[in-house]
Design an enzyme around this catalytic site. Structure first.
Site, PDB file in Angstrom:
ATOM      1  N   ASN A  12     -10.085  -0.523  -0.495  1.00 52.93           N
ATOM      2  CA  ASN A  12      -8.576  -0.262  -0.175  1.00 52.93           C
ATOM      3  C   ASN A  12      -7.919  -0.985  -1.385  1.00 52.93           C
ATOM      4  OD1 ASN A  12      -6.126  -0.744   0.420  1.00 52.93           O
ATOM      5  ND2 ASN A  12      -6.385  -1.232   2.690  1.00 52.93           N
TER       6      ASN A  12
ATOM      7  N   CYS B 133       0.653  -1.350   0.056  1.00 56.47           N
ATOM      8  CA  CYS B 133       0.042   0.069  -0.112  1.00 56.47           C
ATOM      9  C   CYS B 133       0.728   1.398  -0.053  1.00 56.47           C
ATOM     10  CB  CYS B 133      -0.941  -0.060   1.380  1.00 56.47           C
ATOM     11  SG  CYS B 133      -1.896  -1.323   1.253  1.00 56.47           S
TER      12      CYS B 133
ATOM     13  N   HIS C 149      -3.276   6.957   2.452  1.00 58.10           N
ATOM     14  CA  HIS C 149      -3.715   5.750   2.364  1.00 58.10           C
ATOM     15  C   HIS C 149      -5.325   5.304   2.686  1.00 58.10           C
ATOM     16  CE1 HIS C 149      -4.147   1.624   1.234  1.00 58.10           C
ATOM     17  NE2 HIS C 149      -3.962   1.149   2.291  1.00 58.10           N
TER      18      HIS C 149
HETATM   19  C1  LIG Z   1     -10.287  -5.090   9.598  1.00 55.13           C
HETATM   20  C2  LIG Z   1     -10.960  -3.940  10.866  1.00 55.13           C
HETATM   21  C3  LIG Z   1     -11.900  -3.124   9.930  1.00 55.13           C
HETATM   22  C4  LIG Z   1     -11.654  -4.846  11.627  1.00 55.13           C
HETATM   23  O1  LIG Z   1     -12.126  -3.905  12.919  1.00 55.13           O
HETATM   24  P1  LIG Z   1     -11.711  -3.846  14.248  1.00 55.13           P
HETATM   25  O2  LIG Z   1     -12.531  -3.107  14.905  1.00 55.13           O
HETATM   26  O3  LIG Z   1     -10.121  -4.064  14.453  1.00 55.13           O
HETATM   27  O4  LIG Z   1     -12.422  -5.418  14.734  1.00 55.13           O
HETATM   28  P2  LIG Z   1     -11.712  -6.653  15.434  1.00 55.13           P
HETATM   29  O5  LIG Z   1     -10.983  -7.445  14.534  1.00 55.13           O
HETATM   30  O6  LIG Z   1     -11.221  -6.026  16.792  1.00 55.13           O
HETATM   31  O7  LIG Z   1     -13.045  -7.517  15.783  1.00 55.13           O
HETATM   32  C5  LIG Z   1     -14.017  -6.825  16.514  1.00 55.13           C
HETATM   33  C6  LIG Z   1     -15.221  -7.761  16.605  1.00 55.13           C
HETATM   34  O8  LIG Z   1     -15.926  -7.593  15.187  1.00 55.13           O
HETATM   35  C7  LIG Z   1     -15.846  -9.059  14.670  1.00 55.13           C
HETATM   36  N1  LIG Z   1     -15.580  -8.991  13.290  1.00 55.13           N
HETATM   37  C8  LIG Z   1     -14.503  -9.189  12.715  1.00 55.13           C
HETATM   38  N2  LIG Z   1     -14.877  -8.973  11.254  1.00 55.13           N
HETATM   39  C9  LIG Z   1     -16.096  -8.785  11.117  1.00 55.13           C
HETATM   40  C10 LIG Z   1     -17.083  -8.516  10.089  1.00 55.13           C
HETATM   41  N3  LIG Z   1     -16.518  -8.716   8.849  1.00 55.13           N
HETATM   42  N4  LIG Z   1     -18.299  -8.339  10.259  1.00 55.13           N
HETATM   43  C11 LIG Z   1     -18.682  -8.565  11.454  1.00 55.13           C
HETATM   44  N5  LIG Z   1     -17.834  -8.567  12.498  1.00 55.13           N
HETATM   45  C12 LIG Z   1     -16.810  -8.769  12.444  1.00 55.13           C
HETATM   46  C13 LIG Z   1     -15.009  -9.984  15.571  1.00 55.13           C
HETATM   47  O9  LIG Z   1     -15.265 -11.172  15.394  1.00 55.13           O
HETATM   48  C14 LIG Z   1     -14.918  -9.260  16.879  1.00 55.13           C
HETATM   49  O10 LIG Z   1     -16.128  -9.807  17.612  1.00 55.13           O
HETATM   50  P3  LIG Z   1     -16.004  -9.778  19.283  1.00 55.13           P
HETATM   51  O11 LIG Z   1     -15.712  -8.455  19.910  1.00 55.13           O
HETATM   52  O12 LIG Z   1     -17.202 -10.654  19.302  1.00 55.13           O
HETATM   53  O13 LIG Z   1     -14.579 -10.740  19.378  1.00 55.13           O
HETATM   54  C15 LIG Z   1      -9.863  -3.174  11.191  1.00 55.13           C
HETATM   55  O14 LIG Z   1      -8.895  -3.752  12.121  1.00 55.13           O
HETATM   56  C16 LIG Z   1      -9.013  -2.483   9.905  1.00 55.13           C
HETATM   57  O15 LIG Z   1      -9.314  -1.916   9.065  1.00 55.13           O
HETATM   58  N6  LIG Z   1      -7.725  -2.874  10.190  1.00 55.13           N
HETATM   59  C17 LIG Z   1      -6.771  -2.253   9.350  1.00 55.13           C
HETATM   60  C18 LIG Z   1      -6.976  -2.678   7.926  1.00 55.13           C
HETATM   61  C19 LIG Z   1      -6.105  -2.254   6.714  1.00 55.13           C
HETATM   62  O16 LIG Z   1      -5.911  -1.227   6.735  1.00 55.13           O
HETATM   63  N7  LIG Z   1      -5.336  -3.244   6.048  1.00 55.13           N
HETATM   64  C20 LIG Z   1      -4.705  -2.698   5.019  1.00 55.13           C
HETATM   65  C21 LIG Z   1      -3.551  -2.129   5.612  1.00 55.13           C
HETATM   66  S1  LIG Z   1      -3.017  -1.059   4.296  1.00 55.13           S
END
Ligand SMILES: CC(C)(COP(=O)(O)OP(=O)(O)OC[C@H]1O[C@@H](n2cnc3c(N)ncnc32)[C@H](O)[C@@H]1OP(=O)(O)O)[C@@H](O)C(=O)NCCC(=O)NCCS
Length: 333
Positions: free
Chosen positions: A289, A122, A258
């Site tokens: 993304n 990215c 980004h």
């Molecule tokens: C992926 C992302 C949106 C997830 O959001 P988050 O707030 O970190 O979520 P978590 O992984 O901590 O999970 C929180 C809860 O949501 C749930 N969950 C995860 N993915 C889910 C989805 N697609 N739909 C519904 N629930 C989901 C998890 O199971 C967890 O449940 P729990 O609290 O009961 O255990 C976030 O971490 C993110 O955007 N990260 C960066 C990604 C990125 O930028 N990647 C590219 C880098 S350049």
């Protein structure tokens, strides 16, 4: 020891024009959640994404790049034969070798321009802009074409709820060339290989081939760790890029991070104490993304919608797998 003559190039470099390609297939959250335990509401709340675009079979890494590049060349008023180097930032060209950049340089009609791909995920587009600016000022190229392009849908497991709703496809291109005034500030870049595993291809191609049931080695991600790193560490890198360019935050017009997650964008803006008047790129809502393509796609939308104007001062900041990051201040073409 024979003296070796050195070259010097233009006094300053700038982005002279940008162009983009957005694939025609629009995928709303409702379609993504058919394969995962999730909801439109959750995706919008946690990421800000409403829809994304996935390429059709005809929309290849090469075709999307060429379409974006042609627009960038036209807007920059630069002929393809003036391009001395083509840099393609991508992680989704599926050949280990040769680089897709050579085919793109050929299809565009450059005069056998130097051409190579870079793998900085990215962060790739900002790495490319930094290299291009130094090449133009150092004299190794007159004009450089920098392309960020991805078909992440090829590497996305549609059944993985941690990534299926995030990744998308598209291309953005920028022509970097000489300028009377500085249009690209010093890059602030780096890496944190201790976190190599946070976002990566699931397995090595040799393991895929050796497997009894070969599967595409999709991208896997520890989303929450990436989220925390990007939200906090990257604001400091943005501030350093402003400091190195000698630009006060009050003189900034546009912020183009980004497009990884709307909440990361908001956390960075808060941590940097961006003034209200700074316009912020929010292309992720419609585009998802797109990794190396996300910054030029986001900036181009801002130009089209009048949120970024020619001559505005913009902060670009890119970060992702590696972990790798790069940021610089640029003048909007
Ligand atoms: C992926 C992302 C949106 C997830 O959001 P988050 O707030 O970190 O979520 P978590 O992984 O901590 O999970 C929180 C809860 O949501 C749930 N969950 C995860 N993915 C889910 C989805 N697609 N739909 C519904 N629930 C989901 C998890 O199971 C967890 O449940 P729990 O609290 O009961 O255990 C976030 O971490 C993110 O955007 N990260 C960066 C990604 C990125 O930028 N990647 C590219 C880098 S350049």
């Amino acid at each position: 020891m024979a003296p070796i003559r050195q070259t010097t190039g233009a006094s300053h470099a700038a982005i002279l024009g940008i162009g983009t390609y957005r694939p025609s297939r629009i995928i709303p959250n409702a379609e993504v959640v058919e394969a995962i335990d999730s909801s439109d509401e959750w995706i919008q709340q946690r990421s800000g994404i409403r829809q994304r675009r996935w390429a059709s079979p005809e929309e290849t890494v090469q075709s999307m790049s060429v379409d974006a590049a042609r627009i960038a060349l036209e807007r920059a008023r630069v002929d393809a034969r003036q391009i001395d180097c083509v840099i393609v930032a991508t992680v989704t060209h599926m050949y280990q070798t040769p680089a897709i950049a050579t085919a793109i340089a050929h299809e565009l009609g450059t005069d056998q321009a130097a051409a190579f791909d870079i793998s900085a995920a990215c962060a790739g587009f900002c790495h490319g802009v930094a290299l291009a600016a130094d090449m133009v000022r150092g004299g190794s190229a007159g004009h450089v074409l920098v392309i960020g392009v991805e078909r992440l849908s090829d590497l996305t497991d549609v059944g993985d709820r941690g990534t299926a709703f995030i990744f998308a496809d598209g291309a953005g291109a920028a022509v970097v060339g000489p300028s009377d005034t500085p249009g690209i500030g010093p890059v602030v870049w780096g890496s944190d290989g201790e976190q190599f595993d946070l976002i990566r291809q699931k397995e090595d191609w040799r393991d895929v081939v050796a497997s009894e049931n070969p599967q595409m080695p999709h991208l896997v991600m520890q989303g929450n760790a990436v989220f925390r790193w990007a939200s906090f560490a990257m604001a400091k890198i943005g501030q350093q890029a402003l400091d190195r360019a000698g630009v006060a935050i009050d003189d900034l017009d546009v912020f183009v991070p980004h497009q990884a997650n709307m909440r990361i964008t908001d956390a960075m803006a808060r941590a940097m104490k961006l003034p209200e008047r700074v316009r912020i790129a929010r292309d992720i809502a419609e585009q998802g993304n797109t990794s190396a393509a996300s910054i030029p796609l986001a900036l181009d939308r801002m130009i089209e919608e009048g949120d970024a104007r020619s001559g505005d001062t913009a902060l670009l900041i890119a970060f992702g797998a590696g972990l790798a990051y790069a940021a610089q201040v640029v003048t909007v073409p």
